[in-house]
Every structure is written in structure tokens, then in C-alpha cells.
Write a protein that holds these residues in place. Structure first.
Motif, PDB file in Angstrom:
ATOM      1  N   GLY A 155       1.267  30.270 -55.780  1.00 27.69           N
ATOM      2  CA  GLY A 155       0.498  30.133 -56.389  1.00 27.69           C
ATOM      3  C   GLY A 155      -1.171  29.833 -56.034  1.00 27.69           C
ATOM      4  O   GLY A 155      -1.433  29.881 -54.745  1.00 27.69           O
ATOM      5  N   ASP A 156      -1.053  28.480 -57.110  1.00 26.66           N
ATOM      6  CA  ASP A 156      -3.020  27.822 -56.482  1.00 26.66           C
ATOM      7  C   ASP A 156      -2.304  27.180 -55.095  1.00 26.66           C
ATOM      8  O   ASP A 156      -3.140  25.934 -54.915  1.00 26.66           O
ATOM      9  N   VAL A 157      -1.093  26.310 -54.703  1.00 23.37           N
ATOM     10  CA  VAL A 157      -0.876  25.274 -54.396  1.00 23.37           C
ATOM     11  C   VAL A 157      -0.135  26.081 -52.843  1.00 23.37           C
ATOM     12  O   VAL A 157       0.025  26.898 -52.331  1.00 23.37           O
ATOM     13  N   VAL A 158      -1.080  25.708 -51.681  1.00 24.07           N
ATOM     14  CA  VAL A 158      -1.083  25.637 -50.031  1.00 24.07           C
ATOM     15  C   VAL A 158      -0.129  24.769 -49.682  1.00 24.07           C
ATOM     16  O   VAL A 158      -0.427  23.421 -49.599  1.00 24.07           O
ATOM     17  N   VAL A 159       0.835  24.928 -49.189  1.00 15.68           N
ATOM     18  CA  VAL A 159       1.682  24.137 -48.238  1.00 15.68           C
ATOM     19  C   VAL A 159       1.966  24.117 -46.179  1.00 15.68           C
ATOM     20  O   VAL A 159       2.012  25.317 -46.082  1.00 15.68           O
ATOM     21  N   ASP A 160       1.067  23.682 -45.957  1.00 10.08           N
ATOM     22  CA  ASP A 160       0.568  23.760 -44.093  1.00 10.08           C
ATOM     23  C   ASP A 160       1.906  23.015 -44.015  1.00 10.08           C
ATOM     24  O   ASP A 160       2.018  21.670 -43.586  1.00 10.08           O
ATOM     25  N   ARG A 161       2.700  24.339 -43.620  1.00  7.22           N
ATOM     26  CA  ARG A 161       4.343  23.094 -43.191  1.00  7.22           C
ATOM     27  C   ARG A 161       4.179  22.625 -41.736  1.00  7.22           C
ATOM     28  O   ARG A 161       4.491  21.858 -41.319  1.00  7.22           O
ATOM     29  N   ALA A 162       3.299  23.519 -40.889  1.00  4.33           N
ATOM     30  CA  ALA A 162       2.922  23.032 -39.133  1.00  4.33           C
ATOM     31  C   ALA A 162       1.305  21.504 -38.998  1.00  4.33           C
ATOM     32  O   ALA A 162       2.096  20.417 -38.353  1.00  4.33           O
ATOM     33  N   GLN A 163       0.908  21.458 -39.698  1.00  2.00           N
ATOM     34  CA  GLN A 163       0.843  20.507 -40.724  1.00  2.00           C
ATOM     35  C   GLN A 163       0.636  19.471 -41.057  1.00  2.00           C
ATOM     36  O   GLN A 163       0.129  17.880 -41.255  1.00  2.00           O
ATOM     37  N   ARG A 164       1.009  19.716 -42.106  1.00  2.00           N
ATOM     38  CA  ARG A 164       2.272  18.616 -43.310  1.00  2.00           C
ATOM     39  C   ARG A 164       1.222  18.355 -44.213  1.00  2.00           C
ATOM     40  O   ARG A 164       0.736  16.803 -44.207  1.00  2.00           O
ATOM     41  N   ARG A 165       0.192  18.947 -44.225  1.00  2.18           N
ATOM     42  CA  ARG A 165      -0.641  18.848 -45.858  1.00  2.18           C
ATOM     43  C   ARG A 165      -0.964  20.210 -46.799  1.00  2.18           C
ATOM     44  O   ARG A 165       0.012  20.934 -46.822  1.00  2.18           O
ATOM     45  N   VAL A 166      -1.199  19.726 -48.049  1.00  2.00           N
ATOM     46  CA  VAL A 166      -1.020  20.372 -48.940  1.00  2.00           C
ATOM     47  C   VAL A 166      -2.270  20.126 -49.491  1.00  2.00           C
ATOM     48  O   VAL A 166      -3.196  19.445 -49.589  1.00  2.00           O
ATOM     49  N   HIS A 167      -2.579  21.731 -49.835  1.00  4.81           N
ATOM     50  CA  HIS A 167      -3.827  21.914 -50.885  1.00  4.81           C
ATOM     51  C   HIS A 167      -3.659  22.713 -52.389  1.00  4.81           C
ATOM     52  O   HIS A 167      -2.679  23.106 -52.608  1.00  4.81           O
ATOM     53  N   ARG A 168      -4.309  22.003 -53.152  1.00 12.16           N
ATOM     54  CA  ARG A 168      -4.270  22.956 -54.277  1.00 12.16           C
ATOM     55  C   ARG A 168      -5.267  22.927 -55.379  1.00 12.16           C
ATOM     56  O   ARG A 168      -6.255  22.050 -55.363  1.00 12.16           O
ATOM     57  N   LYS A 208       0.046  13.516 -58.396  1.00  9.37           N
ATOM     58  CA  LYS A 208      -1.128  13.172 -57.771  1.00  9.37           C
ATOM     59  C   LYS A 208      -1.528  15.472 -57.453  1.00  9.37           C
ATOM     60  O   LYS A 208      -2.200  15.558 -57.526  1.00  9.37           O
ATOM     61  N   LEU A 209      -0.670  15.919 -57.767  1.00  9.35           N
ATOM     62  CA  LEU A 209      -0.576  17.803 -57.940  1.00  9.35           C
ATOM     63  C   LEU A 209      -0.856  18.468 -59.342  1.00  9.35           C
ATOM     64  O   LEU A 209      -1.098  19.589 -59.514  1.00  9.35           O
ATOM     65  N   TYR A 250      15.171  19.972 -61.277  1.00  8.37           N
ATOM     66  CA  TYR A 250      13.942  20.806 -61.404  1.00  8.37           C
ATOM     67  C   TYR A 250      13.578  22.135 -60.446  1.00  8.37           C
ATOM     68  O   TYR A 250      13.949  21.989 -59.728  1.00  8.37           O
ATOM     69  N   ALA A 251      12.531  22.548 -61.557  1.00  8.64           N
ATOM     70  CA  ALA A 251      11.699  24.029 -60.700  1.00  8.64           C
ATOM     71  C   ALA A 251      10.466  23.935 -60.688  1.00  8.64           C
ATOM     72  O   ALA A 251      10.036  23.486 -61.463  1.00  8.64           O
ATOM     73  N   PHE A 252      10.057  24.074 -59.355  1.00  9.69           N
ATOM     74  CA  PHE A 252       8.845  24.721 -59.318  1.00  9.69           C
ATOM     75  C   PHE A 252       8.292  25.535 -60.214  1.00  9.69           C
ATOM     76  O   PHE A 252       8.528  26.985 -59.800  1.00  9.69           O
ATOM     77  N   GLU A 253       7.458  25.534 -61.111  1.00  7.47           N
ATOM     78  CA  GLU A 253       6.480  26.306 -61.826  1.00  7.47           C
ATOM     79  C   GLU A 253       4.912  26.845 -61.054  1.00  7.47           C
ATOM     80  O   GLU A 253       4.056  25.407 -61.183  1.00  7.47           O
ATOM     81  N   PRO A 254       5.095  27.497 -60.472  1.00  9.53           N
ATOM     82  CA  PRO A 254       3.576  27.677 -60.153  1.00  9.53           C
ATOM     83  C   PRO A 254       2.799  28.259 -60.821  1.00  9.53           C
ATOM     84  O   PRO A 254       3.122  28.690 -62.013  1.00  9.53           O
ATOM     85  N   ALA A 255       1.421  28.373 -60.646  1.00  7.13           N
ATOM     86  CA  ALA A 255       0.691  28.481 -61.646  1.00  7.13           C
ATOM     87  C   ALA A 255       0.428  30.340 -61.849  1.00  7.13           C
ATOM     88  O   ALA A 255       1.006  30.806 -60.426  1.00  7.13           O
TER      89      ALA A 255
END
Length: 258
Positions: free
Chosen positions: A160-173, A230-231, A244-249
Motif C-alpha cells: 500500500g502506502d507503507v514502505v519498509v526498508d529492511r536494509a536500513q530499517r526505516r519506514v515511510h508512510r 505512529k502509523l 492482528y492483521a496488517f491492512e494496507p491502504a
């Protein structure tokens, strides 16, 4: 003032490289001694101090691999200690609290603690939680090293509108960076890796915390609440009595600028 400084006596440390250093900030001498003895048995160097100001000083001096931090301390409380320590140098923090109050727990997570335990607690669980924090730190270092040599080895996860950067351990929404603690990051990654799939609290506890005792499932609930703050509350759906379940936009992510 330091209560004790105990070099590890139980064999090699559990992480790669030099001996793991654990700082314990606890003002009750009996509890501090019990924690020190149990963690030292894992082969770790353990130093304990008994007040908040000493905790901040010891963290700067020792550069510990993990901090076990009581909330109620003389001088300055554990929340302020956590703020100051994290501002100086990010380090995994396991917070101890005598109050079984979720508001206090969320505040602790908000100032940079990675995990918390409510007194009284078992030493077995304390060791398990500490090992989980150390493993998470080591995995993050390994991912960063891999990314440095092979930039495309660990691609970001976009849901969805969430990007999880697994290498740098950063998150953007929606293009905005969201700052998460290491534990919050791992919880989000676990949920987002299987979107719209219900994961039980017990499974999340095992995969994120490496702890399989169902008594710790409230820890999962508190971290989910912290993630929602936060998100956004819309991303994680509660399935009552299950997990729980993750529900992307549903809206597509914005296209990157050319």
C-alpha cells in the motif's frame, strides 16, 4: 553510584565479537544483584548502578550493548534516563516497571524503550527478552553490512502506502518517514510481510520477541497500540480473541518523482 560490576563467568557471549556488555539501572539492591548474577551466567559483562544520573553516566562510559532500566529511580526517573541515553547513542532498552499500567508502558515505548517487563518477573523471561534484543541488533548490523556491499540484496517491502526498508530499517508512510523503535520495526515487518493475514498474539510473540509464553501477549498489544499511534489506526486490524492483521491502504502509492 555503582552497586556492582561483574564480568561474565558463564562462557562466551551470545553475540559475535567482544563480550556483550549489559548495563542494569535498578535502585533495589536485591533485584539488581539477582539480575546481575543471572545475566553474568550468560557470559556477559554486567554493571549495575542505582540511580538515574549514574545510569546516564554509565551508559556514556560503557557504551553498553543493551540497557535494563527500572522506571522508578532516585535522581531522575527511568523515562528521562531513556530519553537522554537514546539522544546520545541509540541502544536497545528493556524497561522494568512495578506498575501494570498500559499508559506507562506506552510512554516508555514512546521515549525509546524497545521492550518492557512488569515486576515481578521471571529471570528466565528476562534473559530471553535480553537475548532477543541482542539478536535483533546483530541482525540489523548484518543487514547494514550486506546492504553496503550489495545495495540490491535486500529490497524494500512496499505494501500500500507503507514502505519498509529492511536494509536500513526505516519506514515511510505516504512519503513521510516514521521513526520506530527496533521492536516496533520488527513487529511491523512481521505483520506487513503477510498483509491481510491474521497472526495470533502467540505467533507474533514468538517471531518478534523469541518468547513463547502466552503470559507475554499483553506486550504484543501494547506494541501494536504504539505502532497505531505512529502509523495510523487504520493499518492494523484487531481480530478479537485471536490477534492482528496488517491492512494496507487501498489507494495506490504515489509514483516516485522522475
Amino acid at each position: 553510584m555503582a552497586i556492582s560490576s561483574t564480568p561474565g563467568a558463564g562462557g562466551p557471549a551470545q553475540t559475535t565479537g567482544a563480550t556483550t556488555t549489559v548495563l542494569v539501572v535498578e535502585d533495589e539492591p536485591a533485584i539488581a544483584q539477582a539480575i546481575s548474577q543471572r545475566l553474568s551466567a550468560e557470559g556477559w559483562r554486567v554493571e549495575t548502578v542505582g540511580d538515574g544520573h549514574a545510569g546516564v553516566e554509565a551508559a556514556a562510559r560503557l557504551q553498553p550493548d543493551v540497557v535494563v532500566l527500572d522506571v522508578m529511580l532516585p535522581g531522575i526517573d527511568g523515562l528521562e534516563v531513556c530519553r537522554r541515553v537514546q539522544a546520545e547513542r541509540p541502544v536497545p532498552v528493556l524497561m522494568l516497571t512495578a506498575r501494570d499500567d498500559e499508559t506507562d508502558m506506552l510512554i516508555g515505548l514512546g521515549v525509546g524503550a524497545d521492550d518492557y517487563m512488569t515486576k515481578p518477573f521471571s529471570m528466565r523471561e528476562l534473559v530471553a527478552r535480553t537475548k532477543a534484543l541482542l539478536r535483533r541488533t546483530e541482525r540489523a548490523a548484518q543487514a547494514a553490512a550486506l546492504q553496503a556491499t550489495q545495495p540490491d540484496a535486500i529490497p524494500p517491502l512496499t505494501v500500500g502506502d507503507v514502505v519498509v526498508d529492511r536494509a536500513q530499517r526505516r519506514v515511510h508512510r505516504a512519503g513521510e518517514e516514521v521513526h520506530l523503535t527496533p521492536t516496533e520495526f520488527d513487529l511491523l515487518l512481521t505483520l506487513a510481510a503477510t498483509p491481510r493475514t491474521v497472526l495470533t498474539r502467540e505467533r507474533l510473540l514468538a517471531e518478534v520477541w523469541d518468547w513463547v509464553d502466552a503470559s507475554g501477549t499483553r506486550t504484543v498489544d501494547s506494541h501494536v497500540k504504539a505502532l497505531r499511534r505512529k502509523l495510523g489506526a487504520d493499518l492494523i486490524r484487531t481480530v478479537h480473541g485471536v490477534g492482528y492483521a496488517f491492512e494496507p491502504a487501498t489507494a495506490p502509492s504515489a509514483s516516485p518523482a522522475p
